[in-house]
Write a protein that holds these residues in place. Structure first.
Motif, PDB file in Angstrom:
ATOM      1  N   SER A 140       0.849  -1.193   0.000  1.00 11.97           N
ATOM      2  CA  SER A 140       0.000   0.000   0.000  1.00 11.97           C
ATOM      3  C   SER A 140       0.885   1.243   0.000  1.00 11.97           C
ATOM      4  CB  SER A 140      -0.936   0.025   1.212  1.00 11.97           C
ATOM      5  OG  SER A 140      -0.194   0.165   2.419  1.00 11.97           O
ATOM      6  N   SER A 148     -11.618   2.717  -9.384  1.00 16.21           N
ATOM      7  CA  SER A 148     -10.817   3.281  -8.295  1.00 16.21           C
ATOM      8  C   SER A 148     -10.357   4.695  -8.630  1.00 16.21           C
ATOM      9  CB  SER A 148      -9.587   2.403  -8.019  1.00 16.21           C
ATOM     10  OG  SER A 148      -9.942   1.157  -7.473  1.00 16.21           O
ATOM     11  N   TYR A 155      -4.233   0.700  -2.135  1.00 14.02           N
ATOM     12  CA  TYR A 155      -3.673  -0.638  -1.993  1.00 14.02           C
ATOM     13  C   TYR A 155      -2.906  -0.947  -3.272  1.00 14.02           C
ATOM     14  CZ  TYR A 155      -6.720  -1.199   2.039  1.00 14.02           C
ATOM     15  OH  TYR A 155      -7.332  -1.032   3.260  1.00 14.02           O
ATOM     16  N   ILE A 156      -1.769  -1.598  -3.141  1.00 12.59           N
ATOM     17  CA  ILE A 156      -0.872  -1.799  -4.283  1.00 12.59           C
ATOM     18  C   ILE A 156      -0.670  -3.279  -4.603  1.00 12.59           C
ATOM     19  CG2 ILE A 156       1.444  -1.379  -5.190  1.00 12.59           C
ATOM     20  CD1 ILE A 156      -0.221   1.158  -4.796  1.00 12.59           C
ATOM     21  N   ALA A 157      -0.757  -3.595  -5.888  1.00  9.98           N
ATOM     22  CA  ALA A 157      -0.325  -4.900  -6.392  1.00  9.98           C
ATOM     23  C   ALA A 157       0.999  -4.659  -7.104  1.00  9.98           C
ATOM     24  CB  ALA A 157      -1.370  -5.480  -7.346  1.00  9.98           C
ATOM     25  N   TYR A 206       0.203  -1.453  -9.513  1.00 10.48           N
ATOM     26  CA  TYR A 206      -1.201  -1.182  -9.794  1.00 10.48           C
ATOM     27  C   TYR A 206      -1.873  -0.738  -8.495  1.00 10.48           C
ATOM     28  CZ  TYR A 206       0.136  -3.893 -13.858  1.00 10.48           C
ATOM     29  OH  TYR A 206       0.784  -4.345 -14.978  1.00 10.48           O
ATOM     30  N   GLY A 207      -2.668   0.337  -8.571  1.00 10.06           N
ATOM     31  CA  GLY A 207      -3.284   0.887  -7.374  1.00 10.06           C
ATOM     32  C   GLY A 207      -4.784   0.659  -7.335  1.00 10.06           C
ATOM     33  N   PHE A 208      -5.313   0.455  -6.121  1.00 18.67           N
ATOM     34  CA  PHE A 208      -6.732   0.168  -5.949  1.00 18.67           C
ATOM     35  C   PHE A 208      -7.277   0.902  -4.728  1.00 18.67           C
ATOM     36  CE2 PHE A 208      -4.423  -3.332  -7.792  1.00 18.67           C
ATOM     37  CZ  PHE A 208      -5.128  -3.582  -8.959  1.00 18.67           C
ATOM     38  N   LYS A 256      -9.509  -3.047  -0.764  1.00 15.19           N
ATOM     39  CA  LYS A 256      -8.868  -4.356  -0.749  1.00 15.19           C
ATOM     40  C   LYS A 256      -9.544  -5.347  -1.684  1.00 15.19           C
ATOM     41  CE  LYS A 256      -6.775  -4.498   3.871  1.00 15.19           C
ATOM     42  NZ  LYS A 256      -6.805  -5.200   5.181  1.00 15.19           N
ATOM     43  N   SER A 291     -10.934  -4.866  -4.549  1.00  8.71           N
ATOM     44  CA  SER A 291     -10.503  -4.661  -5.937  1.00  8.71           C
ATOM     45  C   SER A 291      -9.109  -5.238  -6.155  1.00  8.71           C
ATOM     46  CB  SER A 291     -10.521  -3.173  -6.284  1.00  8.71           C
ATOM     47  OG  SER A 291     -11.830  -2.666  -6.287  1.00  8.71           O
ATOM     48  N   LYS A 292      -8.219  -5.007  -5.207  1.00  6.78           N
ATOM     49  CA  LYS A 292      -6.872  -5.571  -5.310  1.00  6.78           C
ATOM     50  C   LYS A 292      -6.927  -7.094  -5.312  1.00  6.78           C
ATOM     51  CE  LYS A 292      -2.485  -6.036  -2.824  1.00  6.78           C
ATOM     52  NZ  LYS A 292      -1.669  -5.591  -1.656  1.00  6.78           N
ATOM     53  N   ARG A 293      -7.745  -7.646  -4.428  1.00 12.61           N
ATOM     54  CA  ARG A 293      -7.850  -9.100  -4.330  1.00 12.61           C
ATOM     55  C   ARG A 293      -8.394  -9.701  -5.624  1.00 12.61           C
ATOM     56  NH1 ARG A 293      -9.705  -9.097   0.389  1.00 12.61           N
ATOM     57  NH2 ARG A 293     -11.937  -9.115  -0.020  1.00 12.61           N
TER      58      ARG A 293
END
Length: 203
Positions: free
Chosen positions: A4, A34, A48-50, A61-63, A66, A68-70
Motif C-alpha cells: 500500500s 478506483s 492498496y498496491i499490487a 497497480y493501485g486500488f 482491498k 478490488s486488489k484481491r
C-alpha cells in the motif's frame, strides 16, 4: 513487496496516477472504478498496491479498496488473463458486480469488456466460480465505503466530461463513439461510475 502507499497525487491521467511518497514518485496504473474515487492532484490519497515483478519488468497497480486488489490478483491467475485485461474488468465493474455475474453463470456481460472474447469470458466464469463468494459480503461493502469517498457526480464542465471520455477511450473504445456515449450519459447527471457502466451496457 509494496502492499500500500499513502502520499500526494501529483498527476492524474486516466488510467495512470503519479503518487509522491516522501519525495519519490510512483507511477501506478489504476482501474477506472478506483480512479474516480481519488481526490484531485495536490491532495493526499491512499491506495492498496499490487506490485508485479517479472524478469524484465516491474509494474505497480493501485486500488481504492482491498476487494478490488484481491480480485485483480485472482484474475491474473486465470489462464490467458494479464494485468491489462484484469484492469479492464475492474474498470468496467466493481468486485460486487463481478461476483454477481460469476454467480449467475452468464459470460455475456464480460464480453463487452475490451480484450475479453467469448472463450476468455467463459474461462473466467469457470475458473472464478469458487472464488467470489466473499465479495458480496456486507463487510466488504463497508470496507469499500471506508476506503475513500464515493465516485463524484460529474459537474457541468467540459473538462470533466472530457476526462470521462478519455477514461472510456483508455478502455479501448474509439474516440468518436466514446465521446457520444459519455455525452449522453453525462447529460443525465450520472456519477463517473454510472457513466462507465452505461457506456459498456450500450455496446
Amino acid at each position: 513487496m509494496i502492499g500500500s502507499l499513502r502520499g500526494k497525487i501529483l498527476e492524474k491521467n486516466a488510467p495512470e496516477v503519479l503518487l509522491e511518497v516522501y519525495g519519490v514518485g510512483y507511477e501506478l496504473a489504476v482501474p477506472m472504478m478506483s480512479f474516480y474515487k481519488l481526490p484531485e492532484p495536490g491532495q493526499e490519497a491512499f491506495l492498496y498496491i499490487a506490485h508485479i515483478i517479472k524478469e524484465d519488468s516491474e509494474s505497480m497497480y493501485g486500488f481504492a479498496d482491498k476487494s478490488s486488489k484481491r480480485l485483480f490478483l485472482e484474475l491474473i491467475k486465470v489462464s490467458g488473463i494479464g494485468p491489462k485485461t484484469a484492469l479492464a474488468v475492474l474498470s468496467a465493474m466493481t468486485p460486487e458486480d463481478f461476483a454477481r455475474v460469476i454467480r449467475d453463470g452468464s459470460f455475456q456481460p464480460l464480453t463487452k469488456i475490451p480484450g475479453v472474447g467469448k472463450k476468455t469470458a467463459e474461462r473466467i466464469v469457470v475458473e472464478m466460480r469458487d472464488r467470489v463468494s466473499e465479495w458480496a459480503d456486507p463487510k466488504t461493502q463497508a470496507e469499500v465505503q471506508q476506503s475513500g469517498p464515493a465516485a463524484p457526480v460529474l459537474p457541468e464542465t467540459n473538462q470533466e466530461e472530457e476526462e470521462a471520455c478519455q477514461a472510456i477511450i483508455a478502455l479501448g473504445y474509439k474516440p468518436q463513439w466514446a465521446s457520444a456515449a459519455v455525452h449522453k450519459a453525462y447529460k443525465k447527471g450520472m456519477s463517473a461510475e454510472e457513466v462507465i457502466k452505461a457506456v459498456l451496457a450500450a455496446v
